[in-house]
Design a protein around this motif. Structure first.
Motif, PDB file in Angstrom:
ATOM      1  N   ALA A   1       0.828  -1.206   0.000  1.00  0.00           N
ATOM      2  CA  ALA A   1       0.000   0.000   0.000  1.00  0.00           C
ATOM      3  C   ALA A   1       0.861   1.255   0.000  1.00  0.00           C
ATOM      4  O   ALA A   1       0.574   2.216  -0.723  1.00  0.00           O
ATOM      5  CB  ALA A   1      -0.933  -0.006   1.206  1.00  0.00           C
ATOM      6  N   ILE A   2       1.932   1.259   0.755  1.00  0.00           N
ATOM      7  CA  ILE A   2       2.839   2.402   0.772  1.00  0.00           C
ATOM      8  C   ILE A   2       3.502   2.562  -0.589  1.00  0.00           C
ATOM      9  O   ILE A   2       3.643   3.673  -1.098  1.00  0.00           O
ATOM     10  CB  ILE A   2       3.875   2.254   1.903  1.00  0.00           C
ATOM     11  CG1 ILE A   2       3.180   2.420   3.248  1.00  0.00           C
ATOM     12  CG2 ILE A   2       4.999   3.265   1.749  1.00  0.00           C
ATOM     13  CD1 ILE A   2       4.022   2.076   4.441  1.00  0.00           C
ATOM     14  N   ALA A   3       3.889   1.465  -1.204  1.00  0.00           N
ATOM     15  CA  ALA A   3       4.486   1.525  -2.535  1.00  0.00           C
ATOM     16  C   ALA A   3       3.503   2.115  -3.547  1.00  0.00           C
ATOM     17  O   ALA A   3       3.877   2.932  -4.389  1.00  0.00           O
ATOM     18  CB  ALA A   3       4.938   0.130  -2.977  1.00  0.00           C
ATOM     19  N   VAL A   4       2.243   1.727  -3.462  1.00  0.00           N
ATOM     20  CA  VAL A   4       1.222   2.268  -4.367  1.00  0.00           C
ATOM     21  C   VAL A   4       1.046   3.767  -4.129  1.00  0.00           C
ATOM     22  O   VAL A   4       0.948   4.545  -5.097  1.00  0.00           O
ATOM     23  CB  VAL A   4      -0.109   1.508  -4.203  1.00  0.00           C
ATOM     24  CG1 VAL A   4      -1.247   2.227  -4.898  1.00  0.00           C
ATOM     25  CG2 VAL A   4       0.031   0.093  -4.747  1.00  0.00           C
ATOM     26  N   LEU A   5       1.016   4.207  -2.879  1.00  0.00           N
ATOM     27  CA  LEU A   5       0.882   5.634  -2.588  1.00  0.00           C
ATOM     28  C   LEU A   5       2.057   6.434  -3.149  1.00  0.00           C
ATOM     29  O   LEU A   5       1.874   7.529  -3.691  1.00  0.00           O
ATOM     30  CB  LEU A   5       0.752   5.863  -1.084  1.00  0.00           C
ATOM     31  CG  LEU A   5      -0.559   5.437  -0.461  1.00  0.00           C
ATOM     32  CD1 LEU A   5      -0.506   5.597   1.057  1.00  0.00           C
ATOM     33  CD2 LEU A   5      -1.716   6.230  -1.042  1.00  0.00           C
ATOM     34  N   LEU A   6       3.257   5.888  -3.027  1.00  0.00           N
ATOM     35  CA  LEU A   6       4.425   6.566  -3.593  1.00  0.00           C
ATOM     36  C   LEU A   6       4.330   6.641  -5.118  1.00  0.00           C
ATOM     37  O   LEU A   6       4.673   7.659  -5.722  1.00  0.00           O
ATOM     38  CB  LEU A   6       5.714   5.854  -3.169  1.00  0.00           C
ATOM     39  CG  LEU A   6       6.088   6.004  -1.698  1.00  0.00           C
ATOM     40  CD1 LEU A   6       7.240   5.071  -1.361  1.00  0.00           C
ATOM     41  CD2 LEU A   6       6.440   7.443  -1.388  1.00  0.00           C
ATOM     42  N   ALA A   7       3.863   5.580  -5.741  1.00  0.00           N
ATOM     43  CA  ALA A   7       3.710   5.570  -7.189  1.00  0.00           C
ATOM     44  C   ALA A   7       2.664   6.587  -7.637  1.00  0.00           C
ATOM     45  O   ALA A   7       2.859   7.297  -8.631  1.00  0.00           O
ATOM     46  CB  ALA A   7       3.335   4.172  -7.674  1.00  0.00           C
ATOM     47  N   ILE A   8       1.571   6.686  -6.904  1.00  0.00           N
ATOM     48  CA  ILE A   8       0.526   7.664  -7.242  1.00  0.00           C
ATOM     49  C   ILE A   8       1.075   9.087  -7.100  1.00  0.00           C
ATOM     50  O   ILE A   8       0.837   9.940  -7.959  1.00  0.00           O
ATOM     51  CB  ILE A   8      -0.724   7.454  -6.359  1.00  0.00           C
ATOM     52  CG1 ILE A   8      -1.428   6.160  -6.765  1.00  0.00           C
ATOM     53  CG2 ILE A   8      -1.674   8.641  -6.460  1.00  0.00           C
ATOM     54  CD1 ILE A   8      -2.524   5.733  -5.806  1.00  0.00           C
ATOM     55  N   GLY A   9       1.796   9.349  -6.032  1.00  0.00           N
ATOM     56  CA  GLY A   9       2.399  10.672  -5.849  1.00  0.00           C
ATOM     57  C   GLY A   9       3.336  11.031  -6.976  1.00  0.00           C
ATOM     58  O   GLY A   9       3.332  12.165  -7.477  1.00  0.00           O
TER      59      GLY A   9
ATOM     60  N   ALA B   1       3.219   9.823 -10.070  1.00  0.00           N
ATOM     61  CA  ALA B   1       2.418  10.022 -11.278  1.00  0.00           C
ATOM     62  C   ALA B   1       1.758  11.394 -11.275  1.00  0.00           C
ATOM     63  O   ALA B   1       1.718  12.076 -12.311  1.00  0.00           O
ATOM     64  CB  ALA B   1       1.366   8.920 -11.400  1.00  0.00           C
ATOM     65  N   LEU B   2       1.255  11.812 -10.126  1.00  0.00           N
ATOM     66  CA  LEU B   2       0.626  13.134 -10.035  1.00  0.00           C
ATOM     67  C   LEU B   2       1.641  14.250 -10.257  1.00  0.00           C
ATOM     68  O   LEU B   2       1.351  15.239 -10.928  1.00  0.00           O
ATOM     69  CB  LEU B   2      -0.067  13.303  -8.681  1.00  0.00           C
ATOM     70  CG  LEU B   2      -1.305  12.451  -8.460  1.00  0.00           C
ATOM     71  CD1 LEU B   2      -1.803  12.597  -7.030  1.00  0.00           C
ATOM     72  CD2 LEU B   2      -2.398  12.814  -9.452  1.00  0.00           C
ATOM     73  N   ALA B   3       2.828  14.103  -9.687  1.00  0.00           N
ATOM     74  CA  ALA B   3       3.865  15.118  -9.868  1.00  0.00           C
ATOM     75  C   ALA B   3       4.313  15.187 -11.326  1.00  0.00           C
ATOM     76  O   ALA B   3       4.598  16.266 -11.838  1.00  0.00           O
ATOM     77  CB  ALA B   3       5.054  14.838  -8.955  1.00  0.00           C
ATOM     78  N   LEU B   4       4.357  14.043 -11.997  1.00  0.00           N
ATOM     79  CA  LEU B   4       4.732  14.030 -13.414  1.00  0.00           C
ATOM     80  C   LEU B   4       3.646  14.685 -14.264  1.00  0.00           C
ATOM     81  O   LEU B   4       3.942  15.391 -15.222  1.00  0.00           O
ATOM     82  CB  LEU B   4       4.985  12.602 -13.887  1.00  0.00           C
ATOM     83  CG  LEU B   4       5.484  12.456 -15.326  1.00  0.00           C
ATOM     84  CD1 LEU B   4       6.882  13.051 -15.452  1.00  0.00           C
ATOM     85  CD2 LEU B   4       5.503  11.005 -15.734  1.00  0.00           C
ATOM     86  N   ALA B   5       2.394  14.482 -13.880  1.00  0.00           N
ATOM     87  CA  ALA B   5       1.271  15.050 -14.633  1.00  0.00           C
ATOM     88  C   ALA B   5       1.167  16.557 -14.442  1.00  0.00           C
ATOM     89  O   ALA B   5       0.570  17.241 -15.275  1.00  0.00           O
ATOM     90  CB  ALA B   5      -0.030  14.383 -14.216  1.00  0.00           C
ATOM     91  N   ALA B   6       1.721  17.075 -13.367  1.00  0.00           N
ATOM     92  CA  ALA B   6       1.660  18.510 -13.087  1.00  0.00           C
ATOM     93  C   ALA B   6       3.074  19.053 -12.910  1.00  0.00           C
ATOM     94  O   ALA B   6       3.509  19.347 -11.796  1.00  0.00           O
ATOM     95  CB  ALA B   6       0.824  18.755 -11.847  1.00  0.00           C
ATOM     96  N   PRO B   7       3.822  19.205 -13.999  1.00  0.00           N
ATOM     97  CA  PRO B   7       5.224  19.635 -13.891  1.00  0.00           C
ATOM     98  C   PRO B   7       5.404  21.018 -13.265  1.00  0.00           C
ATOM     99  O   PRO B   7       6.469  21.328 -12.746  1.00  0.00           O
ATOM    100  CB  PRO B   7       5.726  19.616 -15.332  1.00  0.00           C
ATOM    101  CG  PRO B   7       4.515  19.598 -16.190  1.00  0.00           C
ATOM    102  CD  PRO B   7       3.416  18.996 -15.374  1.00  0.00           C
ATOM    103  N   ALA B   8       4.368  21.836 -13.276  1.00  0.00           N
ATOM    104  CA  ALA B   8       4.474  23.158 -12.650  1.00  0.00           C
ATOM    105  C   ALA B   8       4.652  23.051 -11.137  1.00  0.00           C
ATOM    106  O   ALA B   8       5.146  23.981 -10.497  1.00  0.00           O
ATOM    107  CB  ALA B   8       3.241  23.988 -12.976  1.00  0.00           C
ATOM    108  N   LEU B   9       4.261  21.904 -10.561  1.00  0.00           N
ATOM    109  CA  LEU B   9       4.432  21.700  -9.116  1.00  0.00           C
ATOM    110  C   LEU B   9       5.858  21.337  -8.724  1.00  0.00           C
ATOM    111  O   LEU B   9       6.235  21.485  -7.567  1.00  0.00           O
ATOM    112  CB  LEU B   9       3.494  20.595  -8.631  1.00  0.00           C
ATOM    113  CG  LEU B   9       2.021  20.938  -8.512  1.00  0.00           C
ATOM    114  CD1 LEU B   9       1.237  19.712  -8.066  1.00  0.00           C
ATOM    115  CD2 LEU B   9       1.816  22.069  -7.528  1.00  0.00           C
ATOM    116  N   ALA B  10       6.648  20.845  -9.650  1.00  0.00           N
ATOM    117  CA  ALA B  10       7.993  20.349  -9.339  1.00  0.00           C
ATOM    118  C   ALA B  10       8.837  21.348  -8.555  1.00  0.00           C
ATOM    119  O   ALA B  10       9.454  20.964  -7.554  1.00  0.00           O
ATOM    120  CB  ALA B  10       8.712  19.908 -10.605  1.00  0.00           C
ATOM    121  N   PRO B  11       8.877  22.618  -8.923  1.00  0.00           N
ATOM    122  CA  PRO B  11       9.701  23.553  -8.136  1.00  0.00           C
ATOM    123  C   PRO B  11       9.219  23.747  -6.699  1.00  0.00           C
ATOM    124  O   PRO B  11       9.988  24.136  -5.828  1.00  0.00           O
ATOM    125  CB  PRO B  11       9.588  24.870  -8.911  1.00  0.00           C
ATOM    126  CG  PRO B  11       9.186  24.481 -10.292  1.00  0.00           C
ATOM    127  CD  PRO B  11       8.357  23.243 -10.128  1.00  0.00           C
TER     128      PRO B  11
END
Length: 89
Positions: A14-22, A24-34
């Motif tokens: 479950a922790i691994a899945v949560l990390l993967a989702i996080g 994926a979300l960060a990749l989908a919203a590159p403006a959040l990276a900084p």
């Protein structure tokens, strides 16, 4: 609430899945990276960067590589039946 995650190995997955989702979300919203990546000069004022930096990837290949590593770690955790308390630690 169900205690399904308390069975050995499940919390680890479950922790691994949560990390993967996080990731994926960060990749989908590159403006959040900084706002998420590790910047030592901001660590005292923005302590979330200590854990949120794990979600930031600067290429699709980087995400794929980390997802593969995460899948391997999840498989090891499930196969070794890591208790929920150790997974959360």
């Amino acid at each position: 609430m169900s205690d399904w995650w308390r069975r050995p190995g499940r919390a680890w997955c479950a922790i691994a899945v949560l990390l993967a989702i996080g990731s994926a979300l960060a990749l989908a919203a590159p403006a959040l990276a900084p706002r998420l990546d590790w910047q030592p000069q901001l660590a005292a004022r923005e302590p979330w960067r200590a854990w949120s930096a794990a979600f930031v990837h600067y290429s699709t290949l980087h995400v794929i590589g980390n997802a593969a590593g995460l899948a391997i770690v999840a498989a090891y955790g499930a196969a070794s039946r890591v208790p929920a308390e150790l997974a959360l630690a």
